[in-house]
Design an enzyme around this catalytic site. Structure first.
Site, short mmCIF file in Angstrom:
data_model
loop_
_atom_site.label_atom_id
_atom_site.label_comp_id
_atom_site.label_asym_id
_atom_site.label_seq_id
_atom_site.Cartn_x
_atom_site.Cartn_y
_atom_site.Cartn_z
N SER A 124 -8.66 99.68 6.76
CA SER A 124 -9.06 99.44 8.15
C SER A 124 -9.61 100.72 8.76
O SER A 124 -9.16 101.83 8.41
CB SER A 124 -7.83 98.99 8.95
OG SER A 124 -8.11 98.98 10.33
N TYR A 148 0.93 100.59 11.98
CA TYR A 148 0.06 99.72 11.18
C TYR A 148 -1.01 100.56 10.47
O TYR A 148 -1.21 100.45 9.25
CB TYR A 148 -0.60 98.65 12.08
CG TYR A 148 -1.77 97.97 11.40
CD1 TYR A 148 -1.55 97.09 10.34
CD2 TYR A 148 -3.08 98.22 11.80
CE1 TYR A 148 -2.63 96.48 9.69
CE2 TYR A 148 -4.15 97.62 11.16
CZ TYR A 148 -3.92 96.75 10.12
OH TYR A 148 -4.99 96.16 9.47
N LYS A 152 -1.65 101.39 6.35
CA LYS A 152 -2.91 101.23 5.62
C LYS A 152 -3.28 102.52 4.91
O LYS A 152 -3.72 102.53 3.76
CB LYS A 152 -4.03 100.81 6.58
CG LYS A 152 -3.92 99.38 7.04
CD LYS A 152 -4.32 98.44 5.90
CE LYS A 152 -3.92 97.01 6.18
NZ LYS A 152 -4.11 96.12 5.03
P1 NAD Z 1 -4.72 87.22 7.98
O1 NAD Z 1 -3.38 87.37 8.56
O2 NAD Z 1 -5.57 86.08 8.42
O3 NAD Z 1 -4.63 87.16 6.38
C1 NAD Z 1 -3.58 87.75 5.66
C2 NAD Z 1 -3.11 86.73 4.64
O4 NAD Z 1 -2.04 87.32 3.89
C3 NAD Z 1 -2.56 85.45 5.25
O5 NAD Z 1 -3.06 84.34 4.55
C4 NAD Z 1 -1.04 85.58 5.09
O6 NAD Z 1 -0.41 84.31 4.94
C5 NAD Z 1 -0.96 86.42 3.84
N1 NAD Z 1 0.26 87.22 3.76
C6 NAD Z 1 0.84 87.96 4.74
N2 NAD Z 1 1.93 88.58 4.26
C7 NAD Z 1 2.03 88.23 2.97
C8 NAD Z 1 2.95 88.54 1.93
N3 NAD Z 1 4.00 89.35 2.16
N4 NAD Z 1 2.76 88.01 0.71
C9 NAD Z 1 1.72 87.19 0.47
N5 NAD Z 1 0.83 86.84 1.41
C10 NAD Z 1 0.98 87.36 2.63
O7 NAD Z 1 -5.48 88.61 8.20
P2 NAD Z 1 -7.01 89.01 8.00
O8 NAD Z 1 -7.59 89.26 9.34
O9 NAD Z 1 -7.67 88.07 7.07
O10 NAD Z 1 -6.80 90.42 7.32
C11 NAD Z 1 -6.79 90.57 5.91
C12 NAD Z 1 -6.54 92.01 5.58
O11 NAD Z 1 -7.52 92.82 6.20
C13 NAD Z 1 -5.19 92.55 6.06
O12 NAD Z 1 -4.68 93.41 5.07
C14 NAD Z 1 -5.54 93.33 7.32
O13 NAD Z 1 -4.65 94.37 7.55
C15 NAD Z 1 -6.92 93.85 6.96
N6 NAD Z 1 -7.74 94.13 8.14
C16 NAD Z 1 -7.95 93.15 9.07
C17 NAD Z 1 -8.71 93.43 10.21
C18 NAD Z 1 -8.91 92.39 11.28
O14 NAD Z 1 -9.19 92.77 12.41
N7 NAD Z 1 -8.80 91.10 10.98
C19 NAD Z 1 -9.28 94.69 10.37
C20 NAD Z 1 -9.06 95.66 9.40
C21 NAD Z 1 -8.28 95.36 8.28
C1 WQD Z 2 -11.73 95.20 21.22
C2 WQD Z 2 -12.07 95.68 22.64
C3 WQD Z 2 -10.14 96.22 23.97
C4 WQD Z 2 -8.59 92.13 24.11
C5 WQD Z 2 -7.86 96.01 16.61
C6 WQD Z 2 -6.86 96.82 15.83
C7 WQD Z 2 -7.49 97.41 14.61
C8 WQD Z 2 -8.22 96.37 13.76
C9 WQD Z 2 -9.07 95.46 14.58
C10 WQD Z 2 -6.91 95.68 11.85
C11 WQD Z 2 -11.22 96.87 23.10
C12 WQD Z 2 -10.88 95.04 24.55
C13 WQD Z 2 -9.35 93.25 23.86
C14 WQD Z 2 -8.51 91.63 25.43
C15 WQD Z 2 -9.98 93.40 26.14
N1 WQD Z 2 -7.31 95.50 13.06
N2 WQD Z 2 -10.04 93.87 24.86
N3 WQD Z 2 -9.20 92.30 26.41
O1 WQD Z 2 -8.49 97.23 19.45
O2 WQD Z 2 -10.78 97.65 18.42
O3 WQD Z 2 -8.93 96.84 17.01
O4 WQD Z 2 -8.37 94.98 15.74
O5 WQD Z 2 -7.03 96.60 11.11
O6 WQD Z 2 -6.49 98.05 13.89
O7 WQD Z 2 -6.37 97.85 16.66
O8 WQD Z 2 -9.95 95.30 18.67
O9 WQD Z 2 -10.43 93.03 19.50
O10 WQD Z 2 -8.22 94.11 20.11
O11 WQD Z 2 -10.33 94.99 21.13
O12 WQD Z 2 -10.60 93.96 27.06
O13 WQD Z 2 -7.82 90.65 25.73
O14 WQD Z 2 -11.79 94.64 23.55
O15 WQD Z 2 -9.66 97.07 24.97
O16 WQD Z 2 -12.05 97.69 23.88
P1 WQD Z 2 -9.51 96.86 18.49
P2 WQD Z 2 -9.67 94.26 19.84
#
Ligand code: NAD
Ligand code: WQD
Length: 333
Positions: A124, A148, A152
């Site tokens: 991330s 978190y 990562k």
């Molecule tokens: P998500 O929660 O939709 O998907 C995660 C999946 O993993 C789910 O299907 C859940 O059931 C499964 N899971 C959770 N814990 C588990 C465990 N202990 N064993 C087996 N399965 C498990 O999330 P996502 O948005 O698809 O994110 C996927 C990956 O990408 C995550 O590692 C997350 O940290 C990373 N990521 C997500 C974002 C985002 O904003 N969505 C941003 C950066 C990184």
């Molecule tokens: C986006 C913008 C908020 C909600 C998060 C995690 C990051 C990554 C992605 C996994 C910001 C604003 C938001 C609301 C708002 N996840 N906002 N009202 O914070 O960039 O990232 O998700 O790895 O680790 O921190 O994304 O979508 O929460 O916010 O004004 O109700 O929207 O302040 O500027 P963020 P977000």
């Protein structure tokens, strides 16, 4: 190829599995369904015209899935499974270490036992912490500001150490910026439980009338309109990047990190207006105080991903809002 996808029923995983199946790969989904609906694999099959194998297991409990993994004999693993809520991680950091770090180590040990040396890991942009300069390239300092993000980064470090000890390992840490949108079929998408933490799903729920209004977390940032600027990336672009990353793991050993973003930033107000246009609905909002831990601007420099994988995001903000809206409208009917 035979590819195991942990977390393959989740938001980003399900879109990636769809493309893998469409490309002819054999897929084993390993998922606990802790944050995914039971019918996601069938929905994916409905789009791709083929099924993935599904094995329900928790990555932290390798005794429950080691034989499934060994039987499947994956040539590569795409590792999405984990917990991802920043607030929850601050309240319960040990659980985030247990699942994200401990679960990953357990999985990697099982990979090592069966000689699987190709890995794509969901990292991330949060590993960079408060940006010292934008756009952020992969050489930016790594100083995550919450448990978190640290979990990562710890997994990235584990993979780096594993690579030092195992010269055959070929691993890519993909650092996602802000994934949004949904599959254009509207059959799969992001389905947060309860109140969404992230902007796009919250806005989508306001547009649909599920929530009354959006709270804009601060309009006094040092950005053109005062609201936070982020690098939103369509989940289909992200999914495509995973296929490109899998190809790259076939090119030779090594461990590297690549940013996945568009390089283009949008403010909260710009997102709001774009979603109003896509949904043809007014989205009421109120300005509230800043959310603790938020930064003004987060923006990727995606050059290295383009150089290394020939991958670029192609979908724009209109595509992201249209597809997120189509998915949202289909959900609560
Ligand atoms: P998500 O929660 O939709 O998907 C995660 C999946 O993993 C789910 O299907 C859940 O059931 C499964 N899971 C959770 N814990 C588990 C465990 N202990 N064993 C087996 N399965 C498990 O999330 P996502 O948005 O698809 O994110 C996927 C990956 O990408 C995550 O590692 C997350 O940290 C990373 N990521 C997500 C974002 C985002 O904003 N969505 C941003 C950066 C990184
Ligand atoms: C986006 C913008 C908020 C909600 C998060 C995690 C990051 C990554 C992605 C996994 C910001 C604003 C938001 C609301 C708002 N996840 N906002 N009202 O914070 O960039 O990232 O998700 O790895 O680790 O921190 O994304 O979508 O929460 O916010 O004004 O109700 O929207 O302040 O500027 P963020 P977000």
């Amino acid at each position: 190829m035979r590819i195991t996808v942990t977390g393959g029923a989740g938001f980003i995983g399900s879109h990636t599995v769809t493309l893998l199946l469409e490309a002819g790969h054999e897929v084993l989904i390993l998922d606990s369904f802790a944050n995914a609906a039971e019918d996601v694999p069938d929905r994916v099959a409905g789009i791709a015209g083929r099924h993935a194998e599904v094995f329900r297991a928790d990555i932290t409990d390798p005794a429950t899935y080691n034989s499934a993994l060994a039987d499947f004999r994956p040539e590569a693993v795409v590792h999405f499974a984990g917990l991802k809520a920043v607030g929850e991680a601050m309240e319960n950091p040990l659980e985030y270490i247990r699942v994200n770090v401990g679960g990953s180590v357990a999985l990697f040990q099982e990979m090592a036992k069966i000689g699987c040396n190709r890995l794509v890991f969901s990292s991330s942009a949060t590993v960079y912490g408060d940006p010292v300069a934008v756009p952020i390239d992969e050489d930016h300092p790594l100083r995550p500001t919450n448990p978190y993000g640290r979990s990562k980064r710890m997994v990235e470090e584990v993979i780096e150490d594993w690579g030092r000890a195992n010269p055959a390992l070929s691993a890519i840490n993909l650092r996602y910026f802000n994934p949004v949108g949904a599959h254009p079929s509207a059959r799969i998408g992001e389905a947060p439980d309860g109140v969404p933490n992230n902007l796009m799903p919250f806005v989508a729920q306001v547009a649909q009338g599920v929530r009354e209004r959006l709270s804009v977390f601060g309009d006094d940032y040092d950005t053109p309109d005062g609201t936070g600027v982020r690098d939103y990336i369509h989940v289909m672009d992200l999914a495509e990047a995973h296929l490109a990353a899998l190809d790259l793991t076939g090119a030779g050993p090594g461990v590297e990190a690549l940013n996945l973003g568009t390089g283009q930033g949008y403010s909260v107000f710009e997102m709001l207006r774009a979603f109003e246009a896509a949904s043809d609905r007014e989205i009421p909002f109120v300005i509230t105080s800043r959310r603790p831990g938020d930064v003004a601007t987060s923006l990727a420099d995606p050059t290295r991903a383009a150089d290394r994988m020939g991958w670029r995001a192609t979908r724009d903000l209109e595509d992201m809002c249209r597809d997120a809206w189509a998915w949202q409208r289909g959900r609560n009917r």
